[in-house]
Structures are given as structure tokens and as C-alpha cells.
Write a protein that holds these residues in place. Structure first.
Motif, PDB file in Angstrom:
ATOM      1  N   GLY A  51       7.311   7.699  10.441  1.00 51.51           N
ATOM      2  CA  GLY A  51       8.561   7.339  11.129  1.00 51.51           C
ATOM      3  C   GLY A  51       9.661   6.977  10.144  1.00 51.51           C
ATOM      4  O   GLY A  51      10.764   6.633  10.542  1.00 51.51           O
ATOM      5  N   PHE A  52       9.357   7.068   8.854  1.00 48.26           N
ATOM      6  CA  PHE A  52      10.354   6.845   7.803  1.00 48.26           C
ATOM      7  C   PHE A  52      10.476   8.110   6.969  1.00 48.26           C
ATOM      8  O   PHE A  52       9.492   8.818   6.759  1.00 48.26           O
ATOM      9  CB  PHE A  52       9.909   5.696   6.882  1.00 48.26           C
ATOM     10  CG  PHE A  52      10.626   4.401   7.148  1.00 48.26           C
ATOM     11  CD1 PHE A  52      10.469   3.738   8.355  1.00 48.26           C
ATOM     12  CD2 PHE A  52      11.467   3.840   6.189  1.00 48.26           C
ATOM     13  CE1 PHE A  52      11.119   2.545   8.602  1.00 48.26           C
ATOM     14  CE2 PHE A  52      12.124   2.638   6.433  1.00 48.26           C
ATOM     15  CZ  PHE A  52      11.955   1.990   7.633  1.00 48.26           C
ATOM     16  N   GLY A  53      11.678   8.356   6.481  1.00 47.91           N
ATOM     17  CA  GLY A  53      11.888   9.504   5.605  1.00 47.91           C
ATOM     18  C   GLY A  53      12.157  10.759   6.412  1.00 47.91           C
ATOM     19  O   GLY A  53      11.768  10.872   7.588  1.00 47.91           O
ATOM     20  N   ALA A  71       0.835  -1.211   0.000  1.00 48.20           N
ATOM     21  CA  ALA A  71       0.000   0.000   0.000  1.00 48.20           C
ATOM     22  C   ALA A  71       0.867   1.257   0.000  1.00 48.20           C
ATOM     23  O   ALA A  71       0.542   2.252  -0.660  1.00 48.20           O
ATOM     24  CB  ALA A  71      -0.934  -0.022   1.211  1.00 48.20           C
ATOM     25  N   VAL A  72       1.982   1.204   0.715  1.00 49.25           N
ATOM     26  CA  VAL A  72       2.890   2.366   0.743  1.00 49.25           C
ATOM     27  C   VAL A  72       3.463   2.596  -0.657  1.00 49.25           C
ATOM     28  O   VAL A  72       3.498   3.721  -1.158  1.00 49.25           O
ATOM     29  CB  VAL A  72       4.028   2.152   1.779  1.00 49.25           C
ATOM     30  CG1 VAL A  72       5.097   3.235   1.648  1.00 49.25           C
ATOM     31  CG2 VAL A  72       3.471   2.134   3.202  1.00 49.25           C
ATOM     32  N   LYS A  73       3.874   1.495  -1.296  1.00 47.84           N
ATOM     33  CA  LYS A  73       4.478   1.628  -2.631  1.00 47.84           C
ATOM     34  C   LYS A  73       3.464   2.099  -3.668  1.00 47.84           C
ATOM     35  O   LYS A  73       3.819   2.768  -4.642  1.00 47.84           O
ATOM     36  CB  LYS A  73       5.091   0.286  -3.049  1.00 47.84           C
ATOM     37  CG  LYS A  73       6.342  -0.012  -2.236  1.00 47.84           C
ATOM     38  CD  LYS A  73       6.773  -1.447  -2.297  1.00 47.84           C
ATOM     39  CE  LYS A  73       7.324  -1.834  -3.646  1.00 47.84           C
ATOM     40  NZ  LYS A  73       7.948  -3.180  -3.583  1.00 47.84           N
ATOM     41  N   VAL A 125      13.982   9.477  13.811  1.00 46.07           N
ATOM     42  CA  VAL A 125      13.971   9.401  15.285  1.00 46.07           C
ATOM     43  C   VAL A 125      12.599   8.970  15.827  1.00 46.07           C
ATOM     44  O   VAL A 125      12.500   8.307  16.859  1.00 46.07           O
ATOM     45  CB  VAL A 125      14.419  10.753  15.901  1.00 46.07           C
ATOM     46  CG1 VAL A 125      13.409  11.850  15.646  1.00 46.07           C
ATOM     47  CG2 VAL A 125      14.733  10.641  17.365  1.00 46.07           C
ATOM     48  N   ASP A 126      11.546   9.314  15.087  1.00 48.32           N
ATOM     49  CA  ASP A 126      10.197   9.041  15.588  1.00 48.32           C
ATOM     50  C   ASP A 126       9.790   7.582  15.463  1.00 48.32           C
ATOM     51  O   ASP A 126       8.799   7.165  16.042  1.00 48.32           O
ATOM     52  CB  ASP A 126       9.175   9.909  14.836  1.00 48.32           C
ATOM     53  CG  ASP A 126       9.371  11.370  15.151  1.00 48.32           C
ATOM     54  OD1 ASP A 126       9.569  11.669  16.333  1.00 48.32           O
ATOM     55  OD2 ASP A 126       9.345  12.189  14.227  1.00 48.32           O
ATOM     56  N   PHE A 127      10.531   6.813  14.671  1.00 49.42           N
ATOM     57  CA  PHE A 127      10.135   5.423  14.435  1.00 49.42           C
ATOM     58  C   PHE A 127      10.235   4.612  15.732  1.00 49.42           C
ATOM     59  O   PHE A 127       9.406   3.753  15.995  1.00 49.42           O
ATOM     60  CB  PHE A 127      11.019   4.812  13.335  1.00 49.42           C
ATOM     61  CG  PHE A 127      10.465   3.537  12.759  1.00 49.42           C
ATOM     62  CD1 PHE A 127       9.218   3.519  12.157  1.00 49.42           C
ATOM     63  CD2 PHE A 127      11.187   2.359  12.802  1.00 49.42           C
ATOM     64  CE1 PHE A 127       8.693   2.350  11.610  1.00 49.42           C
ATOM     65  CE2 PHE A 127      10.678   1.184  12.258  1.00 49.42           C
ATOM     66  CZ  PHE A 127       9.435   1.180  11.666  1.00 49.42           C
TER      67      PHE A 127
HETATM   68  N1  ACO Z   1       6.521   6.631   3.233  1.00 48.63           N
HETATM   69  C1  ACO Z   1       6.398   6.411   1.903  1.00 48.63           C
HETATM   70  N2  ACO Z   1       6.890   7.225   0.959  1.00 48.63           N
HETATM   71  C2  ACO Z   1       7.522   8.328   1.375  1.00 48.63           C
HETATM   72  C3  ACO Z   1       7.705   8.611   2.760  1.00 48.63           C
HETATM   73  C4  ACO Z   1       7.175   7.699   3.695  1.00 48.63           C
HETATM   74  N3  ACO Z   1       7.316   7.916   5.001  1.00 48.63           N
HETATM   75  N4  ACO Z   1       8.391   9.768   2.903  1.00 48.63           N
HETATM   76  C5  ACO Z   1       8.628  10.205   1.658  1.00 48.63           C
HETATM   77  N5  ACO Z   1       8.118   9.338   0.727  1.00 48.63           N
HETATM   78  C6  ACO Z   1       8.234   9.448  -0.731  1.00 48.63           C
HETATM   79  C7  ACO Z   1       7.208  10.424  -1.274  1.00 48.63           C
HETATM   80  O1  ACO Z   1       6.008   9.781  -1.632  1.00 48.63           O
HETATM   81  C8  ACO Z   1       7.946  10.990  -2.467  1.00 48.63           C
HETATM   82  O2  ACO Z   1       7.888  10.012  -3.480  1.00 48.63           O
HETATM   83  P1  ACO Z   1       7.856  10.430  -5.066  1.00 48.63           P
HETATM   84  O3  ACO Z   1       9.110  11.200  -5.316  1.00 48.63           O
HETATM   85  O4  ACO Z   1       7.806   9.105  -5.765  1.00 48.63           O
HETATM   86  O5  ACO Z   1       6.610  11.260  -5.242  1.00 48.63           O
HETATM   87  C9  ACO Z   1       9.410  11.051  -2.008  1.00 48.63           C
HETATM   88  O6  ACO Z   1       9.517  10.006  -1.009  1.00 48.63           O
HETATM   89  C10 ACO Z   1       9.799  12.381  -1.391  1.00 48.63           C
HETATM   90  O7  ACO Z   1       8.881  12.673  -0.336  1.00 48.63           O
HETATM   91  P2  ACO Z   1       8.516  14.140   0.180  1.00 48.63           P
HETATM   92  O8  ACO Z   1       7.286  14.053   0.998  1.00 48.63           O
HETATM   93  O9  ACO Z   1       8.520  15.074  -0.991  1.00 48.63           O
HETATM   94  O10 ACO Z   1       9.774  14.470   1.056  1.00 48.63           O
HETATM   95  P3  ACO Z   1       9.873  15.649   2.124  1.00 48.63           P
HETATM   96  O11 ACO Z   1      11.318  15.912   2.324  1.00 48.63           O
HETATM   97  O12 ACO Z   1       9.008  16.804   1.772  1.00 48.63           O
HETATM   98  O13 ACO Z   1       9.207  14.986   3.419  1.00 48.63           O
HETATM   99  C11 ACO Z   1       8.860  13.906   5.457  1.00 48.63           C
HETATM  100  C12 ACO Z   1       9.892  14.532   4.520  1.00 48.63           C
HETATM  101  C13 ACO Z   1       7.689  14.891   5.705  1.00 48.63           C
HETATM  102  C14 ACO Z   1       9.523  13.620   6.793  1.00 48.63           C
HETATM  103  C15 ACO Z   1       8.331  12.613   4.815  1.00 48.63           C
HETATM  104  O14 ACO Z   1       9.396  11.702   4.603  1.00 48.63           O
HETATM  105  C16 ACO Z   1       7.225  11.952   5.630  1.00 48.63           C
HETATM  106  O15 ACO Z   1       6.059  12.325   5.490  1.00 48.63           O
HETATM  107  N6  ACO Z   1       7.578  10.974   6.520  1.00 48.63           N
HETATM  108  C17 ACO Z   1       6.603  10.379   7.407  1.00 48.63           C
HETATM  109  C18 ACO Z   1       6.332  11.322   8.579  1.00 48.63           C
HETATM  110  C19 ACO Z   1       7.454  11.347   9.592  1.00 48.63           C
HETATM  111  O16 ACO Z   1       7.990  10.300   9.976  1.00 48.63           O
HETATM  112  N7  ACO Z   1       7.822  12.566  10.024  1.00 48.63           N
HETATM  113  C20 ACO Z   1       8.879  12.736  11.041  1.00 48.63           C
HETATM  114  C21 ACO Z   1      10.056  13.472  10.517  1.00 48.63           C
HETATM  115  S1  ACO Z   1      11.307  13.586  11.765  1.00 48.63           S
HETATM  116  C22 ACO Z   1      10.868  14.886  12.754  1.00 48.63           C
HETATM  117  O17 ACO Z   1      10.176  15.784  12.421  1.00 48.63           O
HETATM  118  C23 ACO Z   1      11.369  14.895  14.151  1.00 48.63           C
END
Ligand code: ACO
Length: 443
Positions: free
Chosen positions: A305-307, A295-297, A363-365
Motif C-alpha cells: 500500500g506504499f510506493g 523490518a521494512v528498512k 490508493v490501496d493503502f
Molecule cells: N516498502 C518498502 N520499500 C519499498 C516499497 C515498499 N512498499 N516500494 C518500493 N520500495 C523500495 C524498494 O525496496 C527499492 O529500494 P532500493 O532502491 O533501496 O533497492 C525502491 O523502493 C524502488 O522499488 P521498486 O520495487 O524498484 O519500485 P517499482 O516502481 O518497481 O515498484 C511497486 C512499485 C511495485 C508499487 C512497489 O512500490 C511495491 O511493491 N509497493 C507495495 C505493493 C503495492 O502497494 N502495490 C500497489 C500499487 S498501486 C496499484 O497497482 C493500484
């Protein structure tokens, strides 16, 4: 030798410009203002919503290399501080720029501890919140309210005043946080116990019941201390930016810190670990992971908690917390979500989607899993983030106040609204239709 400049040709006019490149890769946005088509032209500016490629300050506090997964406070790697330091020492480092010697450390600890009490009126103020008020909302209000208790804090250009407010806020924020928690539970507020460590005292103010003296579990006390070290600063994140932006109009630091707490409140910042926990709870079992990954893909879900905006590698803080979780579980019992998290991470890190998007645990994961095992309700997660981040906010604020290049934060905009229009008296205006749609979209 190659010149440290950028050559720009304006194809509208054919003119050439040479702009200095500073610090190995930075150009000043104001250098673009000279690029004009004529005397009436405002000049070029950059458009950068969310500051994704714009440095708003020069800072010495925290260094991050997102591609390599490096985080350092004042030059010290986070892994070393998490292993060898404690939160108060790290806070000293962040605020003052150097590690303290023993005498300075003791004085600092004393100076923080003498500020752990809050004015009794703050307690009354908190009693005014509804029984089910969110503790983070209460924290926004009470940190802001400190502004009214310390009018001397307005003296922001005085070094001694800045130091005093920094000690006060680092000293008081655990008390405000704990009172907010006790309020949500309908429990009497517990006054600080200055015989205990910074985190031991916080645990006492949160969890003490009828015992005369609260004895924090040393493993949990240390775990909280490490979590606090990891959360103390993270350069120009949303809340640090709020602290600097609000502070730039020169109110006292409590007003600016209230804005920083408010920025941290949001689910994209301090609230992300709650979202991560909810995601793991929803997956519910290791056997459901492949369907979730699918579903994520397919972009139907996001793996919370990722990215990370900055880390394109493993967040070094997540690595430390993953290892620490096991130590905490020896005391608290195992949080079953950890097994889902570890397996999710294992599968994700072998998957093309996550590899090609450079998505790693942040860090949040793992932090939420640890907090949950320690008995914290999810509403407290961002509050536990705000406590240590206070030292980072105060360091960022003090740096901003002393920086001669900083002025009131006031971005430009690209205006895309109507040009000048004639005012029609109300009886002569056309029937609503289009106009109403436009108005309702705007709010
Ligand atoms: N799961 C699945 N796909 C993801 C994720 C994720 N967690 N994060 C990014 N992607 C994908 C996006 O769909 C996008 O794909 P595409 O290029 O094929 O369209 C690509 O990776 C880039 O993502 P963006 O959202 O544009 O990256 P951005 O730098 O703006 O966002 C963020 C960073 C908000 C942290 C994002 O990774 C996310 O939403 N993660 C989940 C929420 C989270 O864990 N936040 C905590 C951050 S740490 C903190 O604040 C302490």
C-alpha cells in the motif's frame, strides 16, 4: 533556438545520426533501426522489460504527473470529480471525452441501465463454477463468455457497435460481479433494480435478502461511487495494457476485457489492497509499528500500500480515501485497522528511508480498509476494482482501435538461447544430468 533533435554517435562505426525529439521528450524507437554496423545488421533496438521507459501509445484519456501527485481524467482533476461528479458521469467523460449536458447524461444513464440484465444462460454458466470459486476467476470467465452472446461485437470498426458494446459492458459488469459474489455465498442471484443508482443497484444485487425493495445506505452508496470514480482509469497500467495488447489483434472487446480482468487479478495490480490489509492485520497494533518499520528498512518486509511505479509523491486517490474512511465508519463502525494505517503513515512519512525512496501511500493503502468496513470479503476487492475500470478499458480500447499508428502488439526480443543445433536421435542423446536441470528450470 535549440533544435528538437538528439545527436547520436555510433562509436562502432564513427557515424553520426540525428533523431527528432517529439512531444517535448520522446524519440521513436524505430528511429534507432537505421543505426547499423553494416548492410546485414538488423539495426539498434531498445530493451525495456516491463515498459518502464517506453510509451506504447499516444492517449488523451488520463494524465498523471507522478512527481507532483497529479491525476486527471480528460483534463479534470480527480479531486474535483470525486467531490462533484458521480461514477456514471465520470464514465461518460472517460469514454466520450467531454462531460455530458443534462440530456446526454439522462440518455447515457438510460442506455447503461437497459443493459444491466444478463442472458439467463450466463446465470447457468455461473452456476457451473465450484462453490468456492474465486469471484475474480468467475469474472474473467463470464466477461469472456459475453463474447459468445454478442457476435455482432466483432464489428469493432463500426462506431455504433463500439458504442453498444461499451454500454453493454458498463451495464452488465456489476451484475456479473454481484452474481459471482452471491455464488460464493450460496445465495440466490438478485436481478438488477433499475430504479436505483449504478452503485445503489450494485449494493442491492450484492446484499439484498428477503426485503421486497433494497434501500441502499446513501453514505455507503456515495462512498462506493467515489471509490468507482477514483478507480475508473489510470492510463497505461497493466490491465489497460492487456486490453490494448489483446484488442490489437482485433477480437471483440469482451475477449480483450476478459484479458484485462485477468491482468487486474494479480496481487501486484488489483490484488494489492488485499495485501495491504493483510499487512495491517499482521502488525495488529500500533505498538508493533516501530518493529515493522525496522523490518521494512532492513528489506525483510515490504510495506504494502506504499510506493508506486509512477507516483513519487502522495497518490491523490489515497488522500481522498483517507478522508472518506471516517464518513464510512460513521455508518459501519470503525475499522480498527485505520488507526494502525494512520500511525504507520505518520511514522513512515517522517522516516529517512521512506523520504529518500519517495514512498507514499497509494490508493490501496486505504481502499481495502473501507471495503472491509463495508462488509466485503477480501476476494471481492479486485472485483470492485474491475467494475469501474471497465469504462477506462473501453476508452483505452476504442482509442487504440481508432489510432492509425497502432498495429498488432508484437514486441521484439533479445534472443539469448542456443544457436543452431544438430538433432540427435533419442537413443544417441547424452545421459540427463545438465539437460534435465535446464528443462526443469524452464517450467
Ligand atoms: N516498502 C518498502 N520499500 C519499498 C516499497 C515498499 N512498499 N516500494 C518500493 N520500495 C523500495 C524498494 O525496496 C527499492 O529500494 P532500493 O532502491 O533501496 O533497492 C525502491 O523502493 C524502488 O522499488 P521498486 O520495487 O524498484 O519500485 P517499482 O516502481 O518497481 O515498484 C511497486 C512499485 C511495485 C508499487 C512497489 O512500490 C511495491 O511493491 N509497493 C507495495 C505493493 C503495492 O502497494 N502495490 C500497489 C500499487 S498501486 C496499484 O497497482 C493500484
Amino acid at each position: 533556438m535549440a533544435k528538437e533533435t538528439l545527436s547520436i554517435t555510433d562509436n562502432r562505426t564513427g557515424k553520426n545520426y540525428e533523431v527528432p525529439i517529439e512531444e517535448g521528450g520522446v524519440i521513436r524507437a524505430m528511429a534507432l533501426r537505421q543505426i547499423k554496423t553494416g548492410a546485414d545488421d538488423f539495426g539498434l533496438m531498445t530493451y525495456d522489460p516491463a515498459f518502464t521507459n517506453t510509451a506504447s501509445c499516444r492517449s488523451r484519456v488520463t494524465y498523471i504527473d507522478g512527481d507532483k501527485g497529479i491525476l486527471r481524467y480528460r483534463g479534470y482533476p480527480i479531486e474535483v470529480l470525486a467531490e462533484k461528479s458521480n461514477y456514471l458521469e465520470t464514465a461518460y467523460l472517460i469514454v466520450k471525452g467531454e462531460l455530458p449536458d443534462r440530456e446526454h447524461y439522462q440518455r447515457w444513464e438510460h442506455n447503461i441501465k437497459i443493459h444491466t440484465m444478463v442472458h439467463e444462460n450466463i446465470k447457468k454458466f455461473m452456476e457451473g463454477y465450484r462453490y468456492d470459486a474465486h469471484p475474480m476467476g468467475m469474472l474473467v470467465g463470464t466477461v469472456g463468455a459475453l463474447s459468445t452472446f454478442y457476435p455482432d461485437a466483432k464489428n469493432i470498426h463500426d462506431l455504433e457497435s463500439r458504442r453498444l458494446q461499451t454500454r453493454r459492458l458498463i451495464g452488465k459488469i456489476p451484475t456479473l460481479a454481484a452474481f459471482a459474489y452471491r455464488h460464493t455465498r450460496g445465495l440466490p442471484y438478485v436481478y438488477p433494480d433499475n430504479d436505483l443508482s449504478y452503485t445503489g443497484n450494485l449494493l442491492s444485487m450484492l446484499f439484498r435478502m428477503t426485503e421486497l425493495k433494497y434501500k441502499p445506505n446513501p453514505v455507503l452508496e456515495r462512498a462506493l461511487d467515489v471509490l468507482f470514480i477514483l478507480h475508473a482509469d489510470h492510463e497505461q497500467n497493466c490491465s489497460a495494457n492487456a486490453m490494448r495488447a489483446v484488442g490489437s489483434s482485433q477480437p471483440d472487446p469482451y475477449a480483450a476485457a476478459a484479458a484485462a480482468v485477468a491482468a487486474l487479478y494479480g496481487p501486484l495490480h488489483g490484488g494489492a489492497n488485499e495485501a495491504a490489509i493483510r499487512g495491517l492485520m499482521e502488525i495488529g497494533s500500533v505498538k508493533n509499528i516501530p518493529a515493522f518499520i525496522k523490518a521494512v528498512k532492513n528489506k525483510e518486509r515490504r510495506l504494502m500500500g506504499f510506493g508506486h511505479r509512477v507516483y513519487k509523491n502522495y497518490d491523490p486517490r489515497a488522500k481522498i480515501l483517507k478522508a472518506m474512511a471516517e464518513q464510512v465508519f460513521e455508518v459501519t463502525g470503525r475499522n480498527p485497522l485505520i488507526d494502525i494505517a494512520v500511525e504507520l503513515e505518520r511514522i513512515a512519512l517522517q522516516d529517512d528511508y521512506f523520504i529518500s525512496h519517495k514512498l507514499y501511500p497509494n490508493v490501496d493503502f486505504y481502499s481495502g480498509i473501507i471495503y472491509q468496513a463495508m462488509g466485503f470479503q477480501m476476494e471481492m476487492f479486485p472485483v470492485l476494482f474491475a467494475i469501474p475500470r471497465t469504462s477506462g478499458w473501453m476508452a483505452q480500447w476504442a482509442e487504440m482501435v481508432r489510432d492509425p499508428e497502432q498495429a498488432i502488439a508484437r514486441p521484439r526480443q533479445v534472443y539469448i538461447g542456443e544457436q543452431i543445433r544438430a538433432y540427435t536421435p533419442i537413443e544417441g542423446r547424452p545421459k540427463p544430468t545438465m539437460r534435465e536441470d535446464a528443462v526443469s528450470e524452464a517450467i
